[in-house]
Design a protein around this motif. Sequence first.
Motif, mmCIF file in Angstrom:
data_model
loop_
_atom_site.group_PDB
_atom_site.id
_atom_site.type_symbol
_atom_site.label_atom_id
_atom_site.label_comp_id
_atom_site.label_asym_id
_atom_site.label_seq_id
_atom_site.Cartn_x
_atom_site.Cartn_y
_atom_site.Cartn_z
ATOM 1 N N LYS A 76 -18.395 -43.186 -45.883
ATOM 2 C CA LYS A 76 -17.892 -42.240 -46.978
ATOM 3 C C LYS A 76 -19.098 -41.647 -47.410
ATOM 4 C CE LYS A 76 -13.496 -43.920 -48.269
ATOM 5 N NZ LYS A 76 -12.670 -44.408 -49.457
ATOM 6 N N GLN A 107 -10.827 -45.895 -36.665
ATOM 7 C CA GLN A 107 -10.879 -45.838 -37.893
ATOM 8 C C GLN A 107 -11.945 -45.610 -38.602
ATOM 9 O OE1 GLN A 107 -10.650 -50.064 -39.183
ATOM 10 N NE2 GLN A 107 -10.277 -49.581 -41.387
ATOM 11 N N ARG A 110 -11.374 -41.542 -38.551
ATOM 12 C CA ARG A 110 -10.577 -41.038 -39.419
ATOM 13 C C ARG A 110 -11.016 -40.984 -40.899
ATOM 14 N NH1 ARG A 110 -6.695 -43.972 -37.555
ATOM 15 N NH2 ARG A 110 -5.819 -42.439 -35.980
ATOM 16 N N ILE A 111 -11.629 -42.257 -41.289
ATOM 17 C CA ILE A 111 -12.221 -42.268 -42.657
ATOM 18 C C ILE A 111 -13.077 -40.880 -42.939
ATOM 19 C CG2 ILE A 111 -13.725 -43.486 -44.198
ATOM 20 C CD1 ILE A 111 -12.973 -45.975 -42.671
ATOM 21 N N LEU A 113 -13.349 -38.001 -41.201
ATOM 22 C CA LEU A 113 -12.581 -36.597 -41.316
ATOM 23 C C LEU A 113 -11.707 -36.453 -42.519
ATOM 24 C CD1 LEU A 113 -11.526 -36.431 -37.318
ATOM 25 C CD2 LEU A 113 -13.460 -35.354 -38.561
ATOM 26 N N LYS A 114 -11.177 -37.377 -43.108
ATOM 27 C CA LYS A 114 -10.266 -37.156 -44.306
ATOM 28 C C LYS A 114 -11.161 -36.951 -45.540
ATOM 29 C CE LYS A 114 -6.749 -39.497 -46.955
ATOM 30 N NZ LYS A 114 -5.728 -40.724 -47.235
ATOM 31 N N GLN A 115 -12.230 -37.624 -45.495
ATOM 32 C CA GLN A 115 -13.285 -37.482 -46.488
ATOM 33 C C GLN A 115 -13.705 -35.822 -46.520
ATOM 34 O OE1 GLN A 115 -14.725 -39.583 -48.561
ATOM 35 N NE2 GLN A 115 -16.243 -38.693 -49.472
ATOM 36 N N HIS A 116 -13.935 -35.361 -45.401
ATOM 37 C CA HIS A 116 -14.213 -33.944 -45.439
ATOM 38 C C HIS A 116 -13.378 -33.105 -45.050
ATOM 39 C CE1 HIS A 116 -18.669 -35.007 -45.448
ATOM 40 N NE2 HIS A 116 -18.418 -36.109 -44.797
ATOM 41 N N LYS A 117 -12.066 -33.339 -45.282
ATOM 42 C CA LYS A 117 -10.818 -32.688 -45.187
ATOM 43 C C LYS A 117 -10.651 -32.083 -43.793
ATOM 44 C CE LYS A 117 -10.409 -31.815 -50.142
ATOM 45 N NZ LYS A 117 -11.548 -32.796 -50.543
ATOM 46 N N ASP A 119 -9.153 -33.962 -41.427
ATOM 47 C CA ASP A 119 -8.268 -34.739 -40.508
ATOM 48 C C ASP A 119 -6.935 -34.171 -39.974
ATOM 49 O OD1 ASP A 119 -7.937 -34.556 -43.397
ATOM 50 O OD2 ASP A 119 -6.048 -36.025 -43.295
ATOM 51 N N THR A 120 -6.742 -32.956 -40.537
ATOM 52 C CA THR A 120 -5.384 -32.415 -39.773
ATOM 53 C C THR A 120 -5.835 -31.197 -38.802
ATOM 54 O OG1 THR A 120 -5.591 -30.554 -41.521
ATOM 55 C CG2 THR A 120 -4.127 -32.560 -41.929
#
Length: 209
Positions: A76, A107, A110-111, A113-117, A119-120
């Motif tokens: 993160k 894992q 994914r952490i 990519l989600k942190q930096h928006k 992931d989609t």
Amino acid sequence: MANIIFDFDGTIADSLPATIAIFEELLRGGKPMTPEEVERLRGMSLLRVGAELRIVPWKAPLLLARGRSRMRRRMKTIPIFPGIAETIRQLRADGHTLYVVSSNSTQNIRIFLKQHKLDTEFVRLYGSAGIFGKTKLLRTMLRRTRVDHTNTYYIGDEVRDIEAAKKNSIKVIAVTWGYNNAAILHDHSPDVMAASPAEILNALQDAKS
């Protein structure tokens, strides 16, 4: 539209400083590497780096597992390379299909990519390739997705990314801002070299049709 496979560390995530810090913790008792040492290693293949640092081959899987665990605690706080998020979003908006194939754990990816928006933006993540397992994981990914090899690109920052792409008969774009420097990447003859994320977009303009 093209199928575009991204490497993760050194291509999307600016994780080299964290990787060096983890290496210093695990193998040097916290003794820092000099900038000159780091730059020298950037000009070597991973196999030669291991020999240079006197890493015993049978210890490599254990070191990798311990390194991933320590990396997870840092995910993160690891920065993203400037401009790469915008490039990823633009490629997706242009209709390309995006994947990740990486030695890092799914894992951890994914952490981040989600942190930096982001992931989609990717259809699927393929992680935990192992130090020398990218060729095999890339082959698995290509077999499962049944993509057209002639319209597929792998974007990575290391010699082993170039080698994995070539062994799987897909095009490769080598980026110069990651783990390996431009000189050694050039010596391994990627299809394209990119010195900035914008150059990735330029290289893929012809793949939009």
